[in-house]
Design an enzyme around this catalytic site. Sequence first.
Site, PDB file in Angstrom:
ATOM      1  N   CYS A 141      22.294 -43.631  -7.958  1.00 49.60           N
ATOM      2  CA  CYS A 141      21.134 -44.506  -8.145  1.00 49.60           C
ATOM      3  C   CYS A 141      19.850 -43.858  -7.620  1.00 49.60           C
ATOM      4  CB  CYS A 141      21.379 -45.850  -7.452  1.00 49.60           C
ATOM      5  SG  CYS A 141      22.125 -45.693  -5.811  1.00 49.60           S
ATOM      6  N   HIS A 220      17.283 -50.138  -2.629  1.00 51.67           N
ATOM      7  CA  HIS A 220      16.849 -48.978  -1.843  1.00 51.67           C
ATOM      8  C   HIS A 220      15.320 -48.903  -1.918  1.00 51.67           C
ATOM      9  CE1 HIS A 220      20.873 -47.258  -1.662  1.00 51.67           C
ATOM     10  NE2 HIS A 220      20.955 -47.115  -2.969  1.00 51.67           N
TER      11      HIS A 220
END
Length: 349
Positions: A141, A220
């Site tokens: 990711c 994140h």
Amino acid sequence: MNKVRVAVNGYGNIGKRVADAIKKQPDMELSGVTKAHPDYSALEAVHKGLPLYAISNPDAFFEQDIAIHGSLPELLERSDVVIDCSPGGIGRANLAIYSKYPNLKVIFQGGEDASIAPVSFNAQSNFEDAINQNIIRVVSCNTTALCRILSPLHDLFGIKKARVGLVRRAADPNQTKKGLMNAWYPTAHFPSHHAIDVNTVLPDIPITSLAGIAPTTLMHGHMVFIEFTKAPSNVKEIVDVFSENKRVFFVTTKRGIETTAHIKDLAHDTGRSRGDIYEVCLWKDAMGLDEQGELGMHLAIDQQAIVIPENIDAIRAICNLADKETSLRMTDESLGMGRLKIDPLLLTV
Ligand SMILES: NC(=O)c1ccc[n+]([C@@H]2O[C@H](COP(=O)([O-])OP(=O)(O)OC[C@H]3O[C@@H](n4cnc5c(N)ncnc54)[C@H](OP(=O)(O)O)[C@@H]3O)[C@@H](O)[C@H]2O)c1
């Protein structure tokens, strides 16, 4: 048109989203999904009508009255491609199983070491490298987000050096057996593996990174600093690079999007399945160029969703189903990407 039959080995956080996305593609058919444990998630797959297969112990499913179609080898027999969505690090053991099916193509995830496949894949950056390959790896990711941002900027302005600070989420929302409650946990490596992983896709970009884990599950966060070889004269030139890109979503505090929680809330409000955000989010009003022309910006990444479009494009690339432009367009349309841009404020400087 014969549809490509795709198996998803590991119906977990990534696998269930990949399975949903495959079902939306006109050129693909979901041949089945696998589970190790006969839990609520296995039941949900059956209720949705997905062909469910047992990874190792079919009796455990029968004992729970969960109907399965068969075993993993039976699923692989019926598939052209397998997307390995097993927990990170298991892929190499699975590769030994897959190699018994000479016509089976394999796509691994970013939790596997880059050496597992000859190509580490990001759709925008190196689609062509994956065409007709037998084994590829969709990068993680964080690496996916960085490739989407760095690759077009490098093409236009030349990146002399990128520096990235990563604030990683401690656990996914459904994970209860790991996670930080109250601390900042710097990863004790410099550079962190993220810069190294970006170079598996974009070897020409000088990049370094530091990472740490923070007590959050939602997304994140990245702080990115870039020195260019020919610096843009203003921020609008940066915005223009991404304004037509459906895989990048501009957010702004001017509309109250101040945190990752607000981004997730917007995704839920706009009806995204599971509140997923496939786009990399970029705070437009927190982006700037300093006097030396160095760019600074904040990114937010939905770890469970951002790699889903890349997996779909990876299938098209290894099976040579479409060229890059066609594949990205089909994927973006099928997943409704770009539709979070509900507001002109999110599009202009
Ligand atoms: N989660 C993220 O944020 C994220 C983001 C990008 C990439 N990735 C990568 O994607 C991969 C999958 O991660 P995930 O978060 O989806 O993991 P996950 O939620 O733990 O799911 C893993 C799935 O694999 C199944 N499984 C267990 N043993 C297996 C085996 N031997 N072979 C095949 N499947 C097996 C599990 O079955 P049961 O549920 O029945 O136990 C589970 O459904 C990893 O490489 C990870 O690094 C994860």
